[in-house]
Design a protein around this motif. Sequence first.
Motif, PDB file in Angstrom:
ATOM      1  N   TRP A  46      36.334  23.004  51.021  1.00  0.00           N
ATOM      2  CA  TRP A  46      35.890  23.113  49.624  1.00  0.00           C
ATOM      3  C   TRP A  46      34.995  21.932  49.256  1.00  0.00           C
ATOM      4  N   PRO A  47      33.974  22.168  48.413  1.00  0.00           N
ATOM      5  CA  PRO A  47      33.119  21.054  47.987  1.00  0.00           C
ATOM      6  C   PRO A  47      33.844  20.043  47.095  1.00  0.00           C
ATOM      7  N   GLY A  48      34.892  20.476  46.389  1.00  0.00           N
ATOM      8  CA  GLY A  48      35.595  19.544  45.498  1.00  0.00           C
ATOM      9  C   GLY A  48      36.755  20.213  44.802  1.00  0.00           C
ATOM     10  N   ARG A  49      37.332  19.482  43.837  1.00  0.00           N
ATOM     11  CA  ARG A  49      38.546  19.947  43.166  1.00  0.00           C
ATOM     12  C   ARG A  49      38.341  21.279  42.439  1.00  0.00           C
ATOM     13  N   ALA A  50      37.156  21.476  41.826  1.00  0.00           N
ATOM     14  CA  ALA A  50      36.938  22.714  41.079  1.00  0.00           C
ATOM     15  C   ALA A  50      36.982  23.929  42.007  1.00  0.00           C
ATOM     16  N   ASP A  51      36.436  23.784  43.212  1.00  0.00           N
ATOM     17  CA  ASP A  51      36.434  24.923  44.134  1.00  0.00           C
ATOM     18  C   ASP A  51      37.828  25.234  44.669  1.00  0.00           C
ATOM     19  N   VAL A  52      38.672  24.210  44.799  1.00  0.00           N
ATOM     20  CA  VAL A  52      40.065  24.471  45.197  1.00  0.00           C
ATOM     21  C   VAL A  52      40.763  25.292  44.100  1.00  0.00           C
ATOM     22  N   LEU A  53      40.604  24.858  42.855  1.00  0.00           N
ATOM     23  CA  LEU A  53      41.212  25.593  41.736  1.00  0.00           C
ATOM     24  C   LEU A  53      40.664  27.011  41.649  1.00  0.00           C
ATOM     25  N   LEU A  54      39.359  27.152  41.882  1.00  0.00           N
ATOM     26  CA  LEU A  54      38.737  28.479  41.821  1.00  0.00           C
ATOM     27  C   LEU A  54      39.389  29.420  42.836  1.00  0.00           C
ATOM     28  N   GLU A  55      39.656  28.919  44.044  1.00  0.00           N
ATOM     29  CA  GLU A  55      40.286  29.785  45.042  1.00  0.00           C
ATOM     30  C   GLU A  55      41.725  30.121  44.640  1.00  0.00           C
ATOM     31  N   ALA A  56      42.439  29.154  44.073  1.00  0.00           N
ATOM     32  CA  ALA A  56      43.818  29.409  43.629  1.00  0.00           C
ATOM     33  C   ALA A  56      43.841  30.468  42.517  1.00  0.00           C
ATOM     34  N   VAL A  57      42.931  30.332  41.544  1.00  0.00           N
ATOM     35  CA  VAL A  57      42.890  31.270  40.417  1.00  0.00           C
ATOM     36  C   VAL A  57      42.473  32.670  40.892  1.00  0.00           C
ATOM     37  N   THR A  58      41.524  32.732  41.807  1.00  0.00           N
ATOM     38  CA  THR A  58      41.050  34.027  42.306  1.00  0.00           C
ATOM     39  C   THR A  58      42.163  34.752  43.050  1.00  0.00           C
ATOM     40  N   ALA A  59      42.917  34.009  43.867  1.00  0.00           N
ATOM     41  CA  ALA A  59      44.049  34.611  44.577  1.00  0.00           C
ATOM     42  C   ALA A  59      45.098  35.103  43.573  1.00  0.00           C
ATOM     43  N   HIS A  60      45.336  34.305  42.541  1.00  0.00           N
ATOM     44  CA  HIS A  60      46.305  34.659  41.489  1.00  0.00           C
ATOM     45  C   HIS A  60      45.884  35.967  40.800  1.00  0.00           C
ATOM     46  N   ALA A  61      44.610  36.081  40.473  1.00  0.00           N
ATOM     47  CA  ALA A  61      44.116  37.289  39.792  1.00  0.00           C
ATOM     48  C   ALA A  61      44.245  38.519  40.694  1.00  0.00           C
ATOM     49  N   ARG A  62      43.833  38.381  41.956  1.00  0.00           N
ATOM     50  CA  ARG A  62      43.926  39.525  42.878  1.00  0.00           C
ATOM     51  C   ARG A  62      45.370  39.975  43.042  1.00  0.00           C
ATOM     52  N   GLN A  63      46.268  39.010  43.060  1.00  0.00           N
ATOM     53  CA  GLN A  63      47.686  39.297  43.278  1.00  0.00           C
ATOM     54  C   GLN A  63      48.316  40.020  42.093  1.00  0.00           C
ATOM     55  N   HIS A  64      47.924  39.631  40.878  1.00  0.00           N
ATOM     56  CA  HIS A  64      48.677  40.059  39.698  1.00  0.00           C
ATOM     57  C   HIS A  64      48.012  41.148  38.882  1.00  0.00           C
ATOM     58  N   ILE A  65      46.757  41.495  39.197  1.00  0.00           N
ATOM     59  CA  ILE A  65      46.061  42.462  38.352  1.00  0.00           C
ATOM     60  C   ILE A  65      45.625  43.668  39.175  1.00  0.00           C
ATOM     61  N   PRO A  66      46.477  44.674  39.277  1.00  0.00           N
ATOM     62  CA  PRO A  66      46.100  45.888  40.010  1.00  0.00           C
ATOM     63  C   PRO A  66      45.068  46.681  39.212  1.00  0.00           C
ATOM     64  N   LEU A  67      44.404  47.619  39.897  1.00  0.00           N
ATOM     65  CA  LEU A  67      43.391  48.461  39.264  1.00  0.00           C
ATOM     66  C   LEU A  67      43.942  49.888  39.253  1.00  0.00           C
ATOM     67  N   PRO A  68      44.629  50.266  38.158  1.00  0.00           N
ATOM     68  CA  PRO A  68      45.307  51.563  38.153  1.00  0.00           C
ATOM     69  C   PRO A  68      44.321  52.727  38.065  1.00  0.00           C
TER      70      PRO A  68
END
Lengths: 207, 207
Positions: free
Chosen positions: B73-95
């Motif tokens: 990762w280039p820095g702290r923001a990109d680490v958080l971005l990957e964590a948030v993106t994984a969180h969204a994919r995990q918790h928000i299904p597309l019914p």
Amino acid sequence: MAAVIEQARQEPQQPSDRASTPVRAGRRRSEESRRAILTAAYELLAEAGYARLTVEGIAARAGTGKQTLYRWWPGRADVLLEAVTAHARQHIPLPDTGDHAADLHAFLAATFAAATPPTTDALRALMAEAQIDPAFGERFHDTLLRPRREALGTLLARAHTAGALAPHLTPATATELAFGLLWYRLLATHEPLDGQLATLLTRTLLR
Amino acid sequence: MAAVIEQARQEPQQPSDRASTPVRAGRRRSEESRRAILTAAYELLAEAGYARLTVEGIAARAGTGKQTLYRWWPGRADVLLEAVTAHARQHIPLPDTGDHAADLHAFLAATFAAATPPTTDALRALMAEAQIDPAFGERFHDTLLRPRREALGTLLARAHTAGALAPHLTPATATELAFGLLWYRLLATHEPLDGQLATLLTRTLLR
């Protein structure tokens, strides 16, 4: 920038307006410095961007001292906030013609028309600063966001009373939808803020 | 945080996923480090806020070296971005039940339910960082904002085809209205993101 200067001319500060701000120089001298500082901040933002905007640079461009600037504002973000707020008050009237759709469209179109560089650069920088510095975030909210919401809310409350608001919406939620879309385009998609968007919002928010 | 870890477990990276990222350690070792780093970033954000989040701190908490972190990762923001993106994919299904209103409400309710601290803190910090650092802004848009818009756009395009979208709206503008309101509440008013809001948006965006 003429707008900011004109705003300052048209609305001379009354003593009560700045009750919490010590004014040590004469009124005329203070107002001249204030206008020069707001103009300098906007010009430097347009030329070099927020990352390079400094209190030192603003003071130098305005031909004033850093101390004068710090006497009135905590820092560069608060200078920009005052410039943007003056710009919004100057360019966005609150129409009341009795035609709710025409009034809403005019308000939104004026809001979007006022959102051109460097005001858009200032708005993005201020919203970012508000996330990073919660104390500034409160000033940003109290000085710009809430008064803008109250202006649109007044217009939409008249539409609501007349039964013209879309079903399921309140003036408050309709206001959030309009400013939400404005900010989302500013911050996220950079899609245009134009008359077409004002029309779309007017049709969505009213019956 | 369990969500981020689970996400990493459930979706083991294929070599093609990280084609642009050199991976020098073994696959198993890399995935362990990656999960530990995402978890550490989220935990530190929750404990101390974004202002105090550093690459050094994340690496120390994850029990890894700064170099390992900078390899991915280039820095702290990109680490958080990957964590948030994984969180969204995990918790928000597309019914896709065929009931457009139910599908839209479920998607929005899941989106709002996933927006709790520290994810909300991360989202605010990332949007701020995106305004200050345009190169990060592009990664933020490509990695999180656009895929989220595409997910909701897919759902709303089905509603549009079935004639269920509100008049004057397109799937794209309806998507902007929904995410605009989400972000406006996150960044500006801090009003709740809840089922009531999902209901209001569903009624506004559909016929």
